[in-house]
Each structure stands twice: as structure tokens, then as C-alpha cells.
Design a protein around this motif. Sequence first.
Motif, PDB file in Angstrom:
ATOM      1  N   ARG A   1       0.676  -1.215  -0.167  1.00 11.31           N
ATOM      2  CA  ARG A   1      -0.106   0.016  -0.017  1.00 11.31           C
ATOM      3  C   ARG A   1       0.957   1.296  -0.065  1.00 11.31           C
ATOM      4  O   ARG A   1       0.725   2.054  -0.935  1.00 11.31           O
TER       5      ARG A   1
ATOM      6  N   LYS B   1      -8.204  -3.717  -4.203  1.00 10.20           N
ATOM      7  CA  LYS B   1      -8.864  -2.854  -3.381  1.00 10.20           C
ATOM      8  C   LYS B   1      -9.145  -3.573  -1.943  1.00 10.20           C
ATOM      9  O   LYS B   1      -8.913  -3.027  -1.125  1.00 10.20           O
ATOM     10  N   ASP B   2      -9.437  -4.962  -2.088  1.00  5.62           N
ATOM     11  CA  ASP B   2      -9.878  -5.577  -1.070  1.00  5.62           C
ATOM     12  C   ASP B   2      -8.850  -5.981  -0.183  1.00  5.62           C
ATOM     13  O   ASP B   2      -8.844  -6.022   1.240  1.00  5.62           O
TER      14      ASP B   2
ATOM     15  N   GLY C   1      -5.454  -1.592  -1.340  1.00  7.89           N
ATOM     16  CA  GLY C   1      -6.087  -0.249  -1.167  1.00  7.89           C
ATOM     17  C   GLY C   1      -5.198   0.833  -1.293  1.00  7.89           C
ATOM     18  O   GLY C   1      -3.858   0.528  -1.401  1.00  7.89           O
TER      19      GLY C   1
ATOM     20  N   SER D   1      -7.295   6.590  -3.984  1.00 12.68           N
ATOM     21  CA  SER D   1      -8.405   5.789  -3.551  1.00 12.68           C
ATOM     22  C   SER D   1      -9.862   6.344  -4.157  1.00 12.68           C
ATOM     23  O   SER D   1     -10.601   5.287  -4.662  1.00 12.68           O
TER      24      SER D   1
ATOM     25  N   ASN E   1     -12.094   3.515  -6.764  1.00  9.77           N
ATOM     26  CA  ASN E   1     -13.302   3.411  -6.444  1.00  9.77           C
ATOM     27  C   ASN E   1     -14.345   3.845  -7.848  1.00  9.77           C
ATOM     28  O   ASN E   1     -14.967   3.159  -8.129  1.00  9.77           O
TER      29      ASN E   1
END
Length: 305
Positions: free
Chosen positions: A105, A173-174, A177, A184, A188
Motif C-alpha cells: 500500500r 482494493k480488498d 487499497g 483511492s 473506486n
Amino acid sequence: MNFDKNLTSIHAYICADGYVIKNPKNQKHKYYKIGFRNKNPVLLKDFQNKFEKVFGSKPRLIKGQRCEIGSKKIYELLTKEFGSFYSKEWRILEMDNDLLPFWLRSFFDCESWVYIQSHKNRQIGLDSVNESGINQIRRCLMKLGIKTKKQIKKEGRIFRLLILGKENIFRFKDKIGFLHPEKSQKLNEAIKDYVDYFWNFPTDKEKLNGFLRKFLKKKVRIRRKRFIRIISKEKENLDRLAQILKTMYFVDSLIYERINGLRNIYYELNINKRGEINKLIKNKLIKDIFKNVQRKTQKDRQFNL
């Protein structure tokens, strides 16, 4: 040193956009600096907070530029434990799988981008001059079930890593992220851009009837005024629709597997008996497709007389 999620993140930040340096040997002025360059205030603050938790010293934050501290002790700790942080020399450390998301990340927060070409191309990518590091990142992502594609750019001077496909982007994302606010948000948007191929039918009977009127208006394709068809990539959608039409309106239908010109499989629900189609018309689920045909037939008969 306690190799926890904070130190893992600090290591990734420095590998991506940081530095651990000391003065050249021929320079009289001695210094030891550890820093993180980035314009995003969220990432700078995150580095500052985590650094203080790990080392007990708070780096100086220059908003929109960098977060930096001078310390011979911390310099020697980092270089002894992790080696070089230079662009072509950094490497991912051996760590438990539960720490991998924190490293990835922070690195992706610094180095990656999210690209969206609506309904055509969604990707997460990053470039690096460190091919060995890119290969390590690929292996780490694979441990999390995320497949990647590697490209070589600028005659072998730049190495690009791409995360493509709905499953891989959803998993990114899961599992990982972004902390970076703009990235971010973009992630989405990329996820929302994927078409949901599974149809969600209401469970309430009254709502379902109204839903079907609007739904069939969009989905029904009429072929030569004789039969209607509805197409889906997912057979499950048509199985469910066929069941609803049968139980609620006593309409029989058939489902076929088809292959298009690109050799992709899709499915087609057909209603080809006039009596079954009339049931849909009677329940006002579709327009009367026979109306104009009947008028034309009557005019033809009058003309022949």
C-alpha cells in the motif's frame, strides 16, 4: 528492531520516494539524513507518525515537500538492517503475508497511478528502474491472488507493472487499497465503471412486476415480428428470468448458448410462440409487436378484394 506494520510501511515509503544518506567522504561537514519526499500531506503525515512510533523521534515535516530527520543512529540502524535504498538497489524484505499489504500500500501510494477509459480500460500501474524490485512486487501480489503484467519501456531503462482485469482490481482494493485520497477515489471510480453483469431482481412481487416492465423494455430484442430474445453473458441471469416468467406469468421460454465472432460465449433466452408472447403483451410487460402486422394484413385483404 520490531518489524511490524509501521516499520514495514516506512521501509516501502523510503524505497519509493525516500532517502537514507550521509555526506560524501571528501566532504568535511558530516550529516546523516533520513527523509521522504512527497507532495501529498496525508502520506507525509502518515510517514511522520509511523516514524515516531518506531524510532521515538519525530521527523520535521515541510508541507508539500518532504518529511526529514537527521540521525546517525537511525541511519546506521536502517542501512545495517536493510542495506541500500537507492533507486536500482532497494529490495523487498522477507516478511509474513499479513505484513505484505502494508508494504505494498505504501509503495503504491507513492509510485502508482489509476487509469480509467470508461467501459474499455481500467488499470493500476507503476514504473521503476529497479527490475529486481518490480519482480519482487509481482511475486508479492501473486501471494495475495493478484495477477500482473510486466512491460519494458525506454529500451530497458524503465520497467512497468500493470494490474488489469476486474477480478485483480477488485482484489487489490480488498487486500491492499490506497491511503492516498485521490488514488483511492480513482480506484473506486474504476470499480464502479465495471458493468455489473448479474441482474438483481426484487423479491417483492409488486415491485418485481414494475421492475420487469422497465427491464424488458431495455433488454428485449424483437426478431422479424415473430419472436423475442434477451441476451446475457451470464446464464444465471436468464435462468432466473425464465423462472420468474414461468411462475408469475406462465410464459415458457428457451435458453441457448451462443458464440459471437470473437469466439466469446453468451446466452440467449427465446420466446418464439405467439401465445407465450401474447401473455407478456397482456400483462403489459412488452409492447404489442403484432399490432402493426395485423393492420397491414387487414389492408392487404381489403386491397385484394
